[in-house]
Write an enzyme that holds these catalytic residues in place. Structure first.
Site, mmCIF file in Angstrom:
data_model
loop_
_atom_site.group_PDB
_atom_site.id
_atom_site.type_symbol
_atom_site.label_atom_id
_atom_site.label_comp_id
_atom_site.label_asym_id
_atom_site.label_seq_id
_atom_site.Cartn_x
_atom_site.Cartn_y
_atom_site.Cartn_z
ATOM 1 N N TYR A 27 9.338 -8.039 1.718
ATOM 2 C CA TYR A 27 9.302 -8.149 0.260
ATOM 3 C C TYR A 27 10.638 -8.569 -0.358
ATOM 4 O O TYR A 27 11.053 -8.042 -1.384
ATOM 5 C CB TYR A 27 8.879 -6.813 -0.377
ATOM 6 C CG TYR A 27 7.620 -6.229 0.195
ATOM 7 C CD1 TYR A 27 6.396 -6.858 0.025
ATOM 8 C CD2 TYR A 27 7.648 -5.041 0.932
ATOM 9 C CE1 TYR A 27 5.238 -6.328 0.576
ATOM 10 C CE2 TYR A 27 6.490 -4.513 1.484
ATOM 11 C CZ TYR A 27 5.291 -5.160 1.292
ATOM 12 O OH TYR A 27 4.154 -4.634 1.826
ATOM 13 N N TYR A 158 -3.054 0.695 -2.750
ATOM 14 C CA TYR A 158 -2.425 -0.256 -1.820
ATOM 15 C C TYR A 158 -3.081 -0.090 -0.467
ATOM 16 O O TYR A 158 -3.227 1.031 0.025
ATOM 17 C CB TYR A 158 -0.916 0.015 -1.707
ATOM 18 C CG TYR A 158 -0.261 -0.870 -0.649
ATOM 19 C CD1 TYR A 158 0.118 -2.175 -0.950
ATOM 20 C CD2 TYR A 158 -0.074 -0.415 0.658
ATOM 21 C CE1 TYR A 158 0.674 -2.997 0.018
ATOM 22 C CE2 TYR A 158 0.481 -1.234 1.630
ATOM 23 C CZ TYR A 158 0.849 -2.527 1.308
ATOM 24 O OH TYR A 158 1.392 -3.345 2.265
ATOM 25 N N ASP A 267 -8.721 5.267 3.139
ATOM 26 C CA ASP A 267 -7.526 4.732 3.782
ATOM 27 C C ASP A 267 -6.525 5.887 3.852
ATOM 28 O O ASP A 267 -5.891 6.226 2.851
ATOM 29 C CB ASP A 267 -6.994 3.564 2.951
ATOM 30 C CG ASP A 267 -5.702 2.992 3.512
ATOM 31 O OD1 ASP A 267 -5.090 3.644 4.380
ATOM 32 O OD2 ASP A 267 -5.294 1.906 3.069
ATOM 33 N N LYS A 296 0.447 4.706 10.915
ATOM 34 C CA LYS A 296 1.770 5.258 10.609
ATOM 35 C C LYS A 296 2.143 6.498 11.432
ATOM 36 O O LYS A 296 2.604 6.366 12.550
ATOM 37 C CB LYS A 296 1.869 5.546 9.108
ATOM 38 C CG LYS A 296 1.946 4.264 8.273
ATOM 39 C CD LYS A 296 2.347 4.567 6.865
ATOM 40 C CE LYS A 296 2.380 3.320 5.990
ATOM 41 N NZ LYS A 296 3.550 2.497 6.139
HETATM 42 C C1 LIG Z 1 -2.365 3.333 2.363
HETATM 43 C C2 LIG Z 1 -1.892 2.202 3.227
HETATM 44 N N1 LIG Z 1 -2.778 1.375 3.794
HETATM 45 C C3 LIG Z 1 -2.405 0.374 4.601
HETATM 46 C C4 LIG Z 1 -1.075 0.126 4.858
HETATM 47 C C5 LIG Z 1 -0.679 -1.011 5.745
HETATM 48 O O1 LIG Z 1 -0.220 -0.535 6.972
HETATM 49 P P1 LIG Z 1 0.693 -1.465 7.905
HETATM 50 O O2 LIG Z 1 1.986 -1.638 7.189
HETATM 51 O O3 LIG Z 1 0.794 -0.705 9.175
HETATM 52 O O4 LIG Z 1 -0.037 -2.758 8.061
HETATM 53 C C6 LIG Z 1 -0.109 0.959 4.275
HETATM 54 C C7 LIG Z 1 1.333 0.722 4.484
HETATM 55 O O5 LIG Z 1 2.179 1.169 3.765
HETATM 56 C C8 LIG Z 1 -0.525 2.016 3.429
HETATM 57 O O6 LIG Z 1 0.360 2.838 2.836
#
Ligand SMILES: Cc1ncc(COP(=O)(O)O)c(C=O)c1O
Length: 447
Positions: A27, A158, A267, A296
């Site tokens: 970013y 997000y 998510d 993560k």
């Molecule tokens: C809620 C959520 N979903 C998806 C992602 C994307 O994960 P990655 O960075 O491993 O592609 C993130 C990353 O910050 C996230 O916080």
């Protein structure tokens, strides 16, 4: 008290010089403010060297984007990955399987809400979200509803940076025009009402809740014929602003998606594995989704890995009439090294995550009290192992980062937020150092 070390190193920092204009960082423009060079990482500490030669030994308040929950160089995790390295480091997953992947799938099914029984391994969180969206579309198609293609998502949410995930992410940073047409247009539902911790419960204003539920009910009922599913980060929106919202909204989405035959996707890539003070954020609402994405913290911060889990109803619907494959298959799917270290990371996690996260919540709550007195501060939020200070202006990111380093913590503020998600192994003293660094950096830079 944590001992902050700052030293001068007069030799030129050639790594940063070589980096600039050559490699992109997340970013940022190609020529961004110089990054810090990592000289070492051990336990909860990072040894950093700035472009002017200043060296900092500081606590990592970010857990390397929320993944390094057990700290750097954990001997048990190092041993797990080394042991697997001695067997085999990678094999394709098409037509082959291996014990680390099967054991990890068993562990994930054991830890996540009971209806989730089947696992697909992806190589990052964004890819897990892509797979979840594709599975939901395939589910609707196999149910005789191929016209149901769009997704509903929350304002402020997000879900990742790949195109499908981007399509269900609120284009909050206003840069999405460049990508218009690349992803399907999502139906964005209003941001749910904020919630606050009261004892061990999350509460919010009843009237705002009622309004939100009736607006969302209306929107989903109106658009149901086009919709495949709804995707949300339950209870805590992370990258969209560290925003905590009412569990009742998650329950309402569960009721509505059931009534309207929509697939509900949680998510939990940021919130999963204890980060919000519950093993999964879904537990705040006491409901279970049809599909869940995790990542993560799953990895212990060692190697990129994520997973998508789903119910038997969703999995078996694909093959109801004819056997249909789930159409995804990355080269590094279920990488054995990543699975081996994730297995051990989950074993460490389940031993003691709860008292650790509770101690972090307590220490951050105490350390951030002082922030409420600052003019620049709009709100302070703490839930589980997450704390955010929201300013009433954009953060001066380079200045606050530098001030926090001098106070002993590595932080990466964004927009109007200075936040932390410490490694779970931080002691109360170390956590307090992060909290104090957040407050003193804001005070120094923004008053
Ligand atoms: C809620 C959520 N979903 C998806 C992602 C994307 O994960 P990655 O960075 O491993 O592609 C993130 C990353 O910050 C996230 O916080």
């Amino acid at each position: 008290m944590y001992d902050v070390t700052i030293a001068r190193d007069p030799s030129p920092n050639t790594v940063i010089r070589r980096d600039q204009g050559l490699v992109w960082h997340p970013y940022t423009p190609l020529r961004c403010p110089p990054p810090y060079e990592v000289m070492g990482a051990a336990g909860v500490s990072l040894a950093l060297r700035a472009h002017d030669g200043t060296r900092y030994d500081v606590i990592d308040g970010m857990s390397s984007w929320w993944s390094v929950i057990h700290g750097y160089g954990h001997p048990t995790l190092d041993a797990a990955i080394t042991d697997q390295l001695g067997r085999f480091s990678h094999v394709m997953f098409g037509g082959l399987t291996h014990e680390p992947a099967v054991r990890l799938a068993e562990q994930l099914v054991g830890l996540t809400p009971e209806p989730l029984q089947h696992v697909f391994f992806a190589d990052s969180g964004s890819v897990a979200v892509e797979v979840a969206l594709k599975l939901a579309r395939q589910y609707q198609s196999a149910s005789g509803r191929p016209e149901r293609r769009r997704f509903a998502a929350l304002r402020g949410g997000y879900h990742g940076d790949t195109t499908g995930a981007m399509g269900v992410t609120d284009p909050i940073d206003g840069q999405s025009d460049v990508f218009s047409g690349m992803s399907a247009d999502a139906l964005f539902l209003p941001r749910p009402p904020a919630a606050y911790l009261s004892g061990r419960e999350l509460v919010s204003e009843e009237r705002a809740l009622g309004q939100w539920v009736s607006e969302v009910t209306h929107m989903l009922e109106r658009e149901r014929r086009d919709l495949a599913g709804v995707i949300v980060e339950p209870v805590l929106q992370g990258a969209g602003g560290m925003f905590v919202y009412a569990p009742e909204c998650v329950r309402a989405l569960r009721r509505l998606t059931e009534a309207l035959d929509l697939v509900l996707i949680f998510d939990e890539i940021a919130t999963g594995f204890g980060r919000t003070g519950r093993l999964f954020a879904a537990e705040w609402a006491g409901v279970s989704p049809d599909i869940m994405c995790v990542g993560k913290a799953l990895t212990g911060g060692y190697l990129s890995l994520a997973a998508m889990l789903c119910t038997t109803e969703v999995a078996e619907r694909l093959s109801r009439d004819v056997p249909r494959p789930l159409l995804h298959g990355p080269t590094f799917m279920a990488n054995p090294l990543a699975c081996a270290v994730a297995n051990t990371s989950l074993e460490l996690l389940t031993a003691d995550w709860e008292p650790r996260v509770r101690a972090i919540e307590f220490a951050l709550g105490k350390a951030l009290r002082a922030a409420r007195r600052l003019n620049a501060v709009r709100e302070v939020r703490v839930i589980g192992g997450v704390a955010a200070i929201e300013l009433n202006r954009q953060v001066d990111i380079p200045a606050v980062t530098d001030a926090a380093l001098r106070a002993g913590a590595w932080l990466r503020p964004f927009r109007n937020l200075v936040y932390t998600m410490p490694p779970y192994v931080c002691t109360p003293d170390e956590t307090a150092t992060i909290g104090r660094a957040m407050v003193s950096a804001i005070a120094e830079v923004h008053g």
